[in-house]
Write a protein that holds these residues in place. Structure first.
Motif, PDB file in Angstrom:
ATOM      1  N   ARG A 237       0.829  -1.223   0.000  1.00 20.29           N
ATOM      2  CA  ARG A 237       0.000   0.000   0.000  1.00 20.29           C
ATOM      3  C   ARG A 237       0.853   1.258   0.000  1.00 20.29           C
ATOM      4  O   ARG A 237       0.541   2.232  -0.676  1.00 20.29           O
ATOM      5  N   LEU A 238       1.943   1.251   0.762  1.00 21.34           N
ATOM      6  CA  LEU A 238       2.821   2.417   0.782  1.00 21.34           C
ATOM      7  C   LEU A 238       3.477   2.602  -0.579  1.00 21.34           C
ATOM      8  O   LEU A 238       3.527   3.716  -1.104  1.00 21.34           O
TER       9      LEU A 238
ATOM     10  N   ASP B 104       2.336   1.619  -3.465  1.00 25.83           N
ATOM     11  CA  ASP B 104       1.291   2.084  -4.390  1.00 25.83           C
ATOM     12  C   ASP B 104       1.011   3.572  -4.202  1.00 25.83           C
ATOM     13  O   ASP B 104       0.868   4.311  -5.172  1.00 25.83           O
ATOM     14  N   ALA B 105       0.924   4.009  -2.939  1.00 26.09           N
ATOM     15  CA  ALA B 105       0.650   5.419  -2.661  1.00 26.09           C
ATOM     16  C   ALA B 105       1.794   6.305  -3.161  1.00 26.09           C
ATOM     17  O   ALA B 105       1.556   7.361  -3.767  1.00 26.09           O
ATOM     18  N   VAL B 106       3.020   5.860  -2.924  1.00 29.73           N
ATOM     19  CA  VAL B 106       4.172   6.611  -3.426  1.00 29.73           C
ATOM     20  C   VAL B 106       4.123   6.659  -4.948  1.00 29.73           C
ATOM     21  O   VAL B 106       4.315   7.722  -5.556  1.00 29.73           O
ATOM     22  N   GLY B 107       3.850   5.531  -5.583  1.00 35.48           N
ATOM     23  CA  GLY B 107       3.785   5.478  -7.035  1.00 35.48           C
ATOM     24  C   GLY B 107       2.713   6.386  -7.613  1.00 35.48           C
ATOM     25  O   GLY B 107       2.956   7.105  -8.589  1.00 35.48           O
ATOM     26  N   ARG B 108       1.525   6.378  -7.014  1.00 36.39           N
ATOM     27  CA  ARG B 108       0.435   7.235  -7.515  1.00 36.39           C
ATOM     28  C   ARG B 108       0.799   8.718  -7.407  1.00 36.39           C
ATOM     29  O   ARG B 108       0.634   9.473  -8.355  1.00 36.39           O
ATOM     30  N   ARG B 109       1.302   9.100  -6.222  1.00 32.26           N
ATOM     31  CA  ARG B 109       1.648  10.518  -6.046  1.00 32.26           C
ATOM     32  C   ARG B 109       2.861  10.921  -6.867  1.00 32.26           C
ATOM     33  O   ARG B 109       2.896  12.013  -7.449  1.00 32.26           O
TER      34      ARG B 109
ATOM     35  N   ASP C 283       6.093  12.540   3.758  1.00 36.25           N
ATOM     36  CA  ASP C 283       4.704  12.960   3.964  1.00 36.25           C
ATOM     37  C   ASP C 283       3.779  11.747   4.045  1.00 36.25           C
ATOM     38  O   ASP C 283       2.924  11.660   4.939  1.00 36.25           O
ATOM     39  N   LEU C 284       3.955  10.804   3.144  1.00 38.58           N
ATOM     40  CA  LEU C 284       3.128   9.598   3.175  1.00 38.58           C
ATOM     41  C   LEU C 284       3.417   8.752   4.416  1.00 38.58           C
ATOM     42  O   LEU C 284       2.506   8.155   4.988  1.00 38.58           O
ATOM     43  N   ALA C 285       4.672   8.709   4.841  1.00 36.94           N
ATOM     44  CA  ALA C 285       5.014   7.955   6.047  1.00 36.94           C
ATOM     45  C   ALA C 285       4.345   8.580   7.266  1.00 36.94           C
ATOM     46  O   ALA C 285       3.844   7.862   8.138  1.00 36.94           O
ATOM     47  N   ARG C 286       4.332   9.909   7.335  1.00 37.54           N
ATOM     48  CA  ARG C 286       3.639  10.568   8.457  1.00 37.54           C
ATOM     49  C   ARG C 286       2.172  10.164   8.479  1.00 37.54           C
ATOM     50  O   ARG C 286       1.617   9.850   9.537  1.00 37.54           O
TER      51      ARG C 286
END
Length: 153
Positions: free
Chosen positions: A23-24, A26-31, A117-120
């Motif tokens: 999920r992380l 994927d989120a990094v990839g999308r952003r 930012d995503l890790a936070r």
């Protein structure tokens, strides 16, 4: 029975680790795609090269858990965008190092900020993020040291 409970909880934890990582990523990839036009792998390569200075393709592939041809395509795209270069390795002229350009270093900083930012966001509600980070680093070391065959069918 206690052993069965432990196995079930260990399997659940393993699934949760895989899911969280997926999920992380994927989120990094999308952003990264939306904000910078980069794939998650390209972002990961930028971060690795920013941290280590230079690496050869096989090192990058091993660090990212992908095959060398996948890294080659991602590096080619990075070169096309002016973010990376291939340079002859000074210690062994048969090898080719992948390095960041000044633009690549700037982009790596932008990717680093995005991941932070995503890790936070991912860590909201986690009581001891430092302990979690130490534990995950140990998990990574354990897996790297494990003699797991790479060609499991």
């Amino acid at each position: 029975m206690a052993n069965d409970d432990n196995t079930v909880s260990t399997l659940g934890l393993g699934r949760d680790l895989m899911l969280a990582g997926s999920r992380l990523r994927d989120a990094v990839g999308r952003r990264a795609q939306r904000e910078f036009g980069l794939t998650a792998l390209q972002g990961e390569l930028l971060l690795l090269l920013a941290a280590r200075g230079s690496m050869i393709s096989t090192e990058l592939a091993a660090a990212c858990g992908v095959n060398a041809s996948t890294v080659t395509h991602a590096v080619d795209a990075g070169i096309d965008r002016g973010l990376m270069l291939r340079e002859r390795n000074e210690g062994d002229r048969r090898l080719v190092d992948i390095v960041l350009t000044p633009a690549g270093k700037r982009m790596a900083e932008r990717v680093r900020a995005l991941v932070a930012d995503l890790a936070r966001t991912a860590l909201e509600g986690v009581d001891q993020p430092g302990l979690l980070a130490e534990s995950l680093a140990q998990v990574t070391r354990n897996l790297e040291e494990a003699k797991v065959p790479k060609d499991i069918p």
